[in-house]
Design an enzyme around this catalytic site. Structure first.
Site, PDB file in Angstrom:
ATOM      1  N   CYS A   2      39.198  45.762  42.791  1.00 14.47           N
ATOM      2  CA  CYS A   2      39.783  44.480  43.144  1.00 14.47           C
ATOM      3  C   CYS A   2      41.298  44.626  43.313  1.00 14.47           C
ATOM      4  O   CYS A   2      41.833  45.730  43.352  1.00 14.47           O
ATOM      5  CB  CYS A   2      39.500  43.448  42.047  1.00 14.47           C
ATOM      6  N   ARG A  54      38.603  39.522  44.249  1.00 18.55           N
ATOM      7  CA  ARG A  54      37.453  40.291  43.774  1.00 18.55           C
ATOM      8  C   ARG A  54      36.692  40.998  44.887  1.00 18.55           C
ATOM      9  O   ARG A  54      36.364  40.399  45.906  1.00 18.55           O
ATOM     10  CB  ARG A  54      36.486  39.359  43.031  1.00 18.55           C
ATOM     11  N   ALA A  56      33.245  42.534  44.589  1.00 20.16           N
ATOM     12  CA  ALA A  56      32.173  42.560  43.599  1.00 20.16           C
ATOM     13  C   ALA A  56      31.359  43.848  43.717  1.00 20.16           C
ATOM     14  O   ALA A  56      30.805  44.150  44.782  1.00 20.16           O
ATOM     15  CB  ALA A  56      31.269  41.346  43.788  1.00 20.16           C
ATOM     16  N   GLY A  81      39.394  48.185  38.885  1.00 18.14           N
ATOM     17  CA  GLY A  81      38.836  49.511  38.648  1.00 18.14           C
ATOM     18  C   GLY A  81      37.399  49.461  38.194  1.00 18.14           C
ATOM     19  O   GLY A  81      36.681  48.481  38.393  1.00 18.14           O
TER      20      GLY A  81
END
Length: 648
Positions: A2, A54, A56, A81
């Site tokens: 992210c 984000r 995902a 990370g």
């Protein structure tokens, strides 16, 4: 994977609505790092704001969203990370009675911090990460970066606000951030072609070093303070090496190969955990082929692999990769690009990297990331094999050459070096056709023939400009003058270079290149060979397991031979680059001439136009080895036009 950003106001004058708007603007610059979702969090009592974008990967539900609060509400985190041992830590915490809402590794970090404390959590987690944690109870903010520097984190000042983010463009989006250029950082950049942490191209910003943490108390937060003086290491390479030396491995070859293969299998397996499509970069070289072989060994279906090639540029790893993929039966994807495809990337580089960055292989790294992202969201790479196991030419031929010539009088060595450099790299390439990049290697060898110490040789090999072409040269300390770079006693010259590479070249160049190139395409890149266990195991090994019979990465070669016939991967190291030197005399000539004009060189008020113009004239005439020097200046000039125009 992210991107995050945020700030803390040291002044109480800020309005909450203004803070939220600023945080949103900062986060919007990181949308490429997190295209799936975006959230903003503000503390109820203090002027602290976190913003998150984000991508995902694990736990795609709302339970994986960030910023995330711990169960008690004490901690709030923004984290970029992956923690590869999060399942193991989760089980340990569950046995202690901790309950979890979702399945994300972010929640595991928070639960671990509450149960063990942040210091112990940093020692326990294994992965690639950068995070900011707000401790509501103690009114402190904690920043941390992973041990080898895979994930970036910048921290700085915007007048009375402490600003931070995954990329510098987020800091710049704060309206009070001042973009004053740092001459010391420019000097370092011109020498090496990248900026080593904590240096930053801006005066009031710093890059948190790999393995570093920074803790700031809100009560003692003084606007404008030099934050680099407060940064500390939670993980120190010298201690790791000393501990590894006390556990030296004295087993026979087969036992070591077995142990290493099992360890690497485990590291690969952990990085194959994903809730989204996953694949791998495959160049056909030893590192990426080893990773792909162990992925396929543990996969129930063909692994998706990706390769690019440039036939017209004389750079074609795709043919080698195709043979490896056929043998391993991967689901292989290859894309042949034209030189124009690569040239089209160049105008984007200042935007992608935020700071001047002169590694030419940033171009193909971006292109393969973009190609892979068409199908997958995560890609494993072979990064780290060279630094861990002695894979660079300087580790093998550089140290061997020094051992042969160090006894010769310096004037003799200097004369031989001068004779070598009379022929430009292109002529050496034509004379030694069996060796890729022969001319570059010959000129590097010529340079260090006049050196006196191992430290001088190493810095010389990594330098583009040995004397940065600045009007008023700024004395920036050399990289090896810092006590953190002093290796333990007893290392061979090759081992010293591996040690220095891991602390300096790996995080500053290689990992910066891969992070920005992949994340620009919203692709997460994972590197099994950069697992902390690989690093620790490699330093327990005698040097013969790394370099043997004039070849580096001996141990990795033996593992790969168990999965792939040797004739498919044994060839001279090529490197992942493009012929920029030729392009500067061809399709890039007009672009370069414009940026290297005396007027534009003098625009920043910092560069020595006469020195740079002389190097440009020599390059056009085919004299000397100036491509890397010129590319370093060109990348600064292109960055300056994008980010500093109208500010100097």
């Amino acid at each position: 994977m992210c991107g995050f950003t945020g700030f803390i106001n040291t002044s109480s004058q800020a309005q909450r609505s203004d803070m939220q708007a600023r945080a949103r603007a900062m986060a919007d610059t990181l949308r490429h790092r997190g295209p799936d979702d975006g959230q903003i969090w503000m503390d109820d009592e203090t002027p602290v704001v976190f913003a998150f974008r984000r991508l995902a990967i694990i736990d795609l539900s709302a339970e994986g969203r960030q910023p995330m609060n711990s169960a008690t509400g004490r901690y709030t985190i923004v984290f970029n990370g992956e923690i590869y041992n999060f399942l193991e830590l989760r089980k340990e915490l569950e046995r202690a009675g901790v309950n979890f809402r979702g399945r994300s590794d972010t929640e595991v970090i928070l639960a671990a911090a509450e149960y063990w404390g942040l210091n112990q959590t940093l020692q326990k987690i294994n992965g690639m990460f950068a995070f900011a944690v707000w401790d509501k109870k103690e009114r402190r903010i904690h920043f941390a970066r992973d041990r080898l520097g895979k994930k970036p984190l910048y921290i700085g000042w915007a007048k009375d606000a402490l600003v931070f983010g995954s990329e510098l463009k987020a800091l710049r989006a704060h309206p009070d951030f001042e973009s004053a250029l740092n001459p010391k950082a420019l000097s370092l950049y011109l020498q090496y072609g990248f900026l080593p942490s904590p240096a930053c191209i801006y005066k009031n910003a710093w890059s948190l070093p790999a393995g570093g943490r920074l803790t700031l108390s809100l009560e003692n937060l003084e606007a404008g303070a030099n934050l680099s003086t407060s940064m500390e290491a939670y993980w120190q390479h010298t201690r790791v090496l000393e501990d590894s030396f006390s556990k030296r491995i004295h087993a026979n070859d087969e036992t070591v190969i077995d142990e290493f293969e099992e360890l690497l299998k485990d590291c690969v397996r952990e990085r194959m955990i994903s809730d989204v499509p996953l694949g791998a970069f495959l160049s056909g070289g030893i590192d990426s082929s080893s990773v792909v072989a162990l992925m396929q060994h543990q996969s129930g279906q063909p692994v998706k692999t990706y390769t690019i090639g440039f036939r017209e540029a004389g750079f074609d790893e795709a043919a080698h990769a195709s043979k490896i993929s056929t043998h391993l039966n991967t689901d292989h994807h290859e894309l042949y690009l034209t030189a124009q495809d690569a040239l089209n990337v160049i105008p984007q580089l200042p935007e992608i990297y935020d700071e001047p960055f002169a590694d030419m292989s940033a171009i193909p790294t971006y292109l393969i990331s973009e190609f892979a992202r068409r199908d997958v969201t995560v890609a494993l790479s072979g990064d780290g094999g060279d630094e861990m196991l002695g894979g660079y030419n300087r580790h093998v031929t550089g140290s061997a050459l020094w051992n042969r010539i160090k006894f010769l009088p310096k004037p003799v060595r200097a004369a031989v070096g001068a004779a070598i450099k009379k022929l430009p790299p292109e002529r050496w390439d034509a004379l030694i056709k069996s060796r890729p990049q022969a001319g570059t290697l010959m000129h590097k060898a010529a340079n260090f023939l006049s050196m006196n110490t191992q430290e001088e040789i190493y810095q010389n090999l990594l330098s583009a400009w040995h004397e940065p072409p600045m009007k008023n040269p700024v004395q920036a300390k050399t990289i090896l003058s810092d006590s953190a770079f002093q290796p333990p006693a007893g290392l061979s010259f090759a081992e010293k270079m591996m040690y220095w590479d891991t602390l300096f070249y790996l995080p500053g160049d290689i990992l910066t290149k891969v992070d920005r190139a992949s994340m620009t395409s919203s692709l997460e890149a994972r590197a099994p060979l950069l697992d902390r266990r690989i690093y620790e195991y490699a330093w327990r090994l005698p040097a013969r397991f790394k370099i043997r019979d004039g070849k580096g990465k001996w141990l990795l070669r033996q593992v790969l031979k168990r999965h792939v016939p040797e004739e498919l991967f044994e060839r001279p190291k090529q490197g992942f680059s493009v012929p920029v030197g030729e392009w500067l005399r061809g399709p890039l000539k007009d672009w370069a001439e414009d940026l290297l004009s005396a007027r534009k060189l003098e625009n920043s008020g910092l560069l020595d136009a006469s020195v740079i113009r002389a190097a440009w004239t020599d390059h056009l005439a085919g004299r000397g080895s100036n491509a890397q020097k010129l590319w370093t200046v060109l990348m600064f000039q292109a960055w300056h036009e994008r980010w500093m125009k109208g500010l100097t």
